[in-house]
Design a protein around this motif. Structure first.
Motif, PDB file in Angstrom:
ATOM      1  N   LEU B  43       0.831  -1.207   0.000  1.00 19.38           N
ATOM      2  CA  LEU B  43       0.000   0.000   0.000  1.00 19.38           C
ATOM      3  C   LEU B  43       0.864   1.255   0.000  1.00 19.38           C
ATOM      4  CD1 LEU B  43      -2.800  -1.132   2.485  1.00 19.38           C
ATOM      5  CD2 LEU B  43      -2.956  -0.936  -0.005  1.00 19.38           C
ATOM      6  N   ARG B  44       1.956   1.211   0.742  1.00 19.83           N
ATOM      7  CA  ARG B  44       2.853   2.374   0.739  1.00 19.83           C
ATOM      8  C   ARG B  44       3.474   2.600  -0.637  1.00 19.83           C
ATOM      9  NH1 ARG B  44       4.330   0.307   5.758  1.00 19.83           N
ATOM     10  NH2 ARG B  44       3.155   1.526   7.268  1.00 19.83           N
ATOM     11  N   ALA B  45       3.710   1.508  -1.337  1.00 26.65           N
ATOM     12  CA  ALA B  45       4.441   1.594  -2.601  1.00 26.65           C
ATOM     13  C   ALA B  45       3.701   2.396  -3.664  1.00 26.65           C
ATOM     14  CB  ALA B  45       4.735   0.190  -3.122  1.00 26.65           C
TER      15      ALA B  45
ATOM     16  N   PRO D  11       9.156   1.902   8.312  1.00 33.61           N
ATOM     17  CA  PRO D  11       8.532   2.688   7.242  1.00 33.61           C
ATOM     18  C   PRO D  11       7.367   3.545   7.737  1.00 33.61           C
ATOM     19  CG  PRO D  11       8.017   0.341   7.012  1.00 33.61           C
ATOM     20  CD  PRO D  11       9.033   0.461   8.096  1.00 33.61           C
ATOM     21  N   VAL D  12       6.735   3.114   8.802  1.00 31.18           N
ATOM     22  CA  VAL D  12       5.662   3.937   9.377  1.00 31.18           C
ATOM     23  C   VAL D  12       6.237   5.276   9.836  1.00 31.18           C
ATOM     24  CG1 VAL D  12       3.981   4.113  11.248  1.00 31.18           C
ATOM     25  CG2 VAL D  12       4.328   1.914  10.093  1.00 31.18           C
ATOM     26  N   ILE D  13       7.340   5.231  10.538  1.00 36.84           N
ATOM     27  CA  ILE D  13       7.943   6.461  11.045  1.00 36.84           C
ATOM     28  C   ILE D  13       8.443   7.324   9.892  1.00 36.84           C
ATOM     29  CG2 ILE D  13       9.787   7.403  12.485  1.00 36.84           C
ATOM     30  CD1 ILE D  13       9.608   4.904  14.220  1.00 36.84           C
ATOM     31  N   ALA D  14       9.075   6.708   8.909  1.00 38.03           N
ATOM     32  CA  ALA D  14       9.543   7.487   7.759  1.00 38.03           C
ATOM     33  C   ALA D  14       8.380   8.224   7.104  1.00 38.03           C
ATOM     34  CB  ALA D  14      10.228   6.564   6.746  1.00 38.03           C
ATOM     35  N   GLU D  15       7.249   7.531   6.989  1.00 41.91           N
ATOM     36  CA  GLU D  15       6.088   8.143   6.342  1.00 41.91           C
ATOM     37  C   GLU D  15       5.534   9.312   7.175  1.00 41.91           C
ATOM     38  OE1 GLU D  15       3.024   5.289   5.508  1.00 41.91           O
ATOM     39  OE2 GLU D  15       2.412   6.333   3.684  1.00 41.91           O
ATOM     40  N   PRO D  40      14.604  -0.497   1.556  1.00 42.33           N
ATOM     41  CA  PRO D  40      13.674  -0.239   0.451  1.00 42.33           C
ATOM     42  C   PRO D  40      12.270   0.134   0.907  1.00 42.33           C
ATOM     43  CG  PRO D  40      15.053  -2.143  -0.072  1.00 42.33           C
ATOM     44  CD  PRO D  40      15.353  -1.761   1.360  1.00 42.33           C
ATOM     45  N   ALA D  41      11.750  -0.528   1.924  1.00 43.99           N
ATOM     46  CA  ALA D  41      10.393  -0.209   2.394  1.00 43.99           C
ATOM     47  C   ALA D  41      10.314   1.218   2.935  1.00 43.99           C
ATOM     48  CB  ALA D  41       9.964  -1.206   3.468  1.00 43.99           C
ATOM     49  N   GLN D  42      11.388   1.676   3.542  1.00 41.54           N
ATOM     50  CA  GLN D  42      11.387   3.043   4.065  1.00 41.54           C
ATOM     51  C   GLN D  42      11.461   4.072   2.928  1.00 41.54           C
ATOM     52  OE1 GLN D  42      13.871   3.503   7.859  1.00 41.54           O
ATOM     53  NE2 GLN D  42      14.499   1.471   7.170  1.00 41.54           N
ATOM     54  N   LEU D  43      12.226   3.752   1.908  1.00 42.77           N
ATOM     55  CA  LEU D  43      12.322   4.693   0.782  1.00 42.77           C
ATOM     56  C   LEU D  43      10.973   4.800   0.064  1.00 42.77           C
ATOM     57  CD1 LEU D  43      15.843   3.711  -0.597  1.00 42.77           C
ATOM     58  CD2 LEU D  43      15.232   5.751   0.716  1.00 42.77           C
ATOM     59  N   ARG D  44      10.277   3.692  -0.072  1.00 40.09           N
ATOM     60  CA  ARG D  44       8.957   3.747  -0.712  1.00 40.09           C
ATOM     61  C   ARG D  44       7.971   4.568   0.111  1.00 40.09           C
ATOM     62  NH1 ARG D  44      10.044  -1.648  -1.766  1.00 40.09           N
ATOM     63  NH2 ARG D  44      10.810  -1.716  -3.906  1.00 40.09           N
ATOM     64  N   ALA D  45       8.146   4.504   1.441  1.00 37.33           N
ATOM     65  CA  ALA D  45       7.169   5.137   2.323  1.00 37.33           C
ATOM     66  C   ALA D  45       7.110   6.646   2.171  1.00 37.33           C
ATOM     67  CB  ALA D  45       7.487   4.771   3.775  1.00 37.33           C
ATOM     68  N   ILE D  46       8.146   7.264   1.634  1.00 40.93           N
ATOM     69  CA  ILE D  46       8.158   8.723   1.554  1.00 40.93           C
ATOM     70  C   ILE D  46       7.964   9.207   0.122  1.00 40.93           C
ATOM     71  CG2 ILE D  46       9.698   8.812   3.552  1.00 40.93           C
ATOM     72  CD1 ILE D  46      11.929   9.741   1.665  1.00 40.93           C
ATOM     73  N   SER D  47       7.587   8.311  -0.773  1.00 41.01           N
ATOM     74  CA  SER D  47       7.603   8.666  -2.192  1.00 41.01           C
ATOM     75  C   SER D  47       6.532   9.670  -2.586  1.00 41.01           C
ATOM     76  CB  SER D  47       7.508   7.404  -3.052  1.00 41.01           C
ATOM     77  OG  SER D  47       6.301   6.721  -2.810  1.00 41.01           O
ATOM     78  N   ALA D  48       5.529   9.848  -1.751  1.00 47.69           N
ATOM     79  CA  ALA D  48       4.482  10.818  -2.100  1.00 47.69           C
ATOM     80  C   ALA D  48       4.828  12.229  -1.664  1.00 47.69           C
ATOM     81  CB  ALA D  48       3.153  10.384  -1.476  1.00 47.69           C
TER      82      ALA D  48
END
Ligand SMILES: [Mg+2]
Ligand SMILES: [Mg+2]
Ligand SMILES: [Mg+2]
Ligand SMILES: [Mg+2]
Ligand SMILES: [Mg+2]
Ligand SMILES: [Mg+2]
Lengths: 237, 237, 237, 237, 237, 237
Positions: B43-45, D11-15, D40-48
């Motif tokens: 979902l984050r992706a 990734p929750v915190i990164a977002e 990778p999951a953390q990098l995706r989390a901030i993509s928006a």
């Protein structure tokens, strides 16, 4: 049909066990130490062997049963089957129509992700269904449970059945050894199989003599725990 | 409203698909290859795109439906909706009071972890609810299911519906093409939408002509499987 | 020896690809989307097939090379091998003494966790070593690299080699097509193999004609990306 | 350019942090609590968001630096840059030829998995490179390090620099405040930026006054630790 | 009995919180950001402290409740307990026979994987059961819920209860403050405890004065969100 | 100081082993079956015991050594220490200035995430450093390696040392038993300790008699493999 219990949830252990030569492994989602998410990796780990994967679910969730069969499990064990109605629900969850209600996907891992889909329903290998008899009610209703079409193995849960006989003695007019005999007799008359988890290779022959064919010996966790005890507290000779 | 199926469970694939331009993605917890635990990363992706995330649950578990909506899914697809009562349960699981029974947390990811909570209930975007019509009973009860307030899309499950018509032919007085027409007519009269999963871009226009608006084309898994076949067994010209 | 690239890092995809019939898979730790931690699950996923697992490491780390061989990889691809000294380091990392310096464990997965340890060193299957030629220096030093005992395949990196020829044109007195020819001639004279990654089945025969034997066609990621484009932007006829 | 430290690896915190409005986040692979596999999951989390991802590597591994840039990091921070040679290695690892030696893949996540590859090398956004000055040698060599083309930010490591000044006082003829001034003066003369990690919003203005532009305030871990102390041991008024 | 909410799902955070000195932690599987699969690592993270782990399940699934207790949780919180029947189901799921129906395994983590199994049933520590009162019906049925043997704590869900009072005002003849008083009075008379989640240390004393003993203050997620706001938007003095 | 080998990578096993009573566990990143990413969960799993965690790294990477010490490992084992220079590098990686070059973070897990930072450098517990002697060169250079300040234990690698003696017999003028004696004599004279991995409790006393104090017995993987053999192929009496 010799099996063993996978309680730790590691694909490394599943791979060692399957290559060691067990006929089947029980992947335990009831009392095991990992959640459902750890299952696919374990199922993949044994794919080079003929070892069957039986998944014990925590309860009769039709979607979970269908999902682990989609993922490639060869069978399902369900705990605390106390009535024929529960046994019927279990079978229906694991079979497609008309016998059951399982949803169908030809791209599931069990069909090679669509590389090997069944040509007709006749090509579908039916799952192995093991119903656990592990309460006083379960023993009392064994005949009715056995009679449910699609129940393949009546599997004794020794810890739970003995716990129940101690906790609610007033409800039972039989003891544990009698329960084992009764279940084997009923299953034998009906042409069904029986199974049990034992803790030691030394108990194997006596349980085979009772009629058990699907016997699991020990768990990954207990083998390690006992191995560590032997290292740290070796028997003095 | 063009979508595609996410069956592998990889956030990399979800990200490629969303950035490729699909309107929606179906994250499949029913027949997919990963458990619920793999969903949050997927979902984050897709969060940088306008692509909608629809999660197919294995059954109508109110807590699972609420949880994936909390995690940021835009809608829910539920398999085997056979009756209006099941449709009603589905809607209630996805909506807060007074329409439903979903528990409320203003710190959920869907509200920016509390950075963007709804000021009033009027600010809450209702989830998209897709009920799968994929059994004989489902087709027979389509009118009643359609009438349930909150059901947005009647979504045909082609594999299951055709399987059921073959497995239990005596129960149905209609064939598969007639079922597609019937569901589209009933939905259209009620101002509701219809959807279906097709396997090929070539089938798109014919299904749009039937009235389908929420069409998913193929799955990640099938695109790869067919791609590998084309490499290994290229058509000889 | 037809292979394909695993860039996404999913065991589901590895299993589909291996069962589809590829001779080898390249698991990419250099440009791939998952870290080393995702590798063991992918290696297990192909264990029921004869498909070879080649792991591309990001650089010549002896411990990483030894570890992925312990985990069951059949070979190693290393990027940017520019000199014979680098090729020698690569070989030494992958071989036990006396040829190399790899540490030995008879309980590694590659030996069935100790169920199938090599009886003598003669029973040890040597790993397949692929050295990437993808810089101007690499092409210039191909003969020396090829001469290193234990280098099995000279593998062209098309993107990098073309990038380098554009970025540093003053250093090279050859163009890309010439480089491919040169590398194939040198390898052929030395009795070594060559390989390359191509993007399309249509390019296969022309590259075989050049002498390449270890050809990988496309990646999981690119197959999906192109598949999505065909769905969303179908060619108009 | 206000940032904050991601030490927990969630990734929750990164977002949350990216959506809260930070200009950049430091994902710490040196002292952080998760391995590279969690990145990778953390990098995706901030993509928006427009928030920049800077990854601190544990050492100047060219393959790791290339890999996290492939994964979508916008920049690299490297600890203990003590000499111009180390700074040069860092820059070369992060840049393609001719400036550096980074391998090229047009299918990397940073190029939308091939959906948005750079048309020409001119379209490649250069990574942000932050060199940590955190030893006595680093301060002494600041001018040479600053002069390396491609070093964008000289980033003070306060804990390490102060630790070093205490541990090896005989090697330094300056104190910590002087070091901060020196580094800012040198960077300013060279048209380069400086940065630092501070522990409190109250220290922000004084550090801006010193010339620091890339300031990170606190870490996820420290915010929680201090938050728990305030709950359990509230200041008595 | 001061607790705090674990909503992010990180073992690092659980470890910090437990070592900071909380009496209990609420691991939230209802609105939390990770699935059940992330729970075992969090439970292990606090094992060196006396901090109690309470797991909030999404609904009263007997197998899930048994599983997390096997994994070492000290208690269960269940949302939306509206009737005595639901409270009874909750208690039965968490207790062995004769009080309940939980399956027994002496090798579960809660018994040291079999290193510390209970000698007799008298040695089994009963789990702490917290029933959430968070709907109008729940408040109305508080006396009956409280009377269920095995319910230890009536735990107010402030967000849900206030949401329900706003969404269905016609069903209630009480307001939120009255509800808190009522629940505390009923519990007090029955010798049961009450609990609540508050957002700030400043609210602690007033809630203790109301009778609450099991108070949780804030969540990991909210502490971070507020911490980031204070850094980015500091109050101007 | 009795230890055992963790080769599978499971936190469940680490927890069982630590609670069984081992003095130390060796977490094997060299030949083990999981990558570095699986380590933090295993370190947390033993935190309630006094069992020491020693991590075997694949090579002397200063950042990896610092990171696992930050994560809470009590010591480091490094393979193939062949020279005093390598031993010196190992020690420098594990120690802060002035003895070494390790970076400092007071918020690392080893300091309770900042809850228990060292007040002064004198409060820092030095890590336990075990250098593996497992090549012919290593044995030949034992005296110089032993003399390196900070090397605590000379740890024999039996499989590798015997492999090397067989593979390169011309280089050694000693056999394996002599090597064990030599290493113990040198270490004893220098006041340092020695260690070894043995496969069976029965070998314990004879190795203690040789002078070994840090003895590890068997691995999780081998205990399971042998346990499965005993079940499937019990010795016939
Ligand atoms: Mg049981
Ligand atoms: Mg279906
Ligand atoms: Mg390349
Ligand atoms: Mg530092
Ligand atoms: Mg609630
Ligand atoms: Mg060794």
């Amino acid at each position: 049909m010799l099996g063993t219990w996978m309680s730790i949830g590691s694909p490394v252990i599943a791979e060692i066990a399957a290559h060691s030569g067990f006929d089947w492994l029980l992947f335990d989602l009831e009392h095991g130490n990992e959640a459902e998410a750890a299952l696919p990796a374990q199922l993949r780990a044994i794919s080079a062997t003929h070892c069957k994967a039986i998944v014990r679910v925590g309860a009769i969730y039709p979607d979970l049963i269908a999902r682990v069969l989609d993922w490639g499990a060869h069978g399902i064990m369900a705990p605390r089957i106390n009535t024929a109605a529960e046994a019927e629900s279990l079978v229906q969850a694991a079979h497609y129509a008309p016998r059951g209600r399982r949803g169908y996907s030809r791209s599931a891992r069990t069909y090679g992700y669509g590389l090997n889909p069944p040509a007709t329903s006749a090509d579908i290998t039916p799952p192995i269904i093991m119903a656990q008899i592990e309460t006083i009610e379960g023993v009392q209703n064994t005949a009715a449970i056995t009679a449910v079409d699609g129940i393949d193995v009546l599997f004794i849960g020794p810890a739970d059945l003995q716990f129940d006989l101690q906790a609610r003695p007033h409800l039972a007019d039989f003891d544990y050894p009698t329960a084992l005999e009764t279940v084997n007799q009923i299953a034998s008359s009906a042409g069904k199989s029986t199974g049990i988890l034992i803790r030691d290779q030394a108990q194997l022959q006596s349980h085979r003599d009772l009629g058990f064919t699907h016997i699991a010996i020990d768990s990954d966790l207990a083998i390690l725990r006992k191995g560590y005890q032997q290292i740290l507290h070796p028997p003095t000779s």
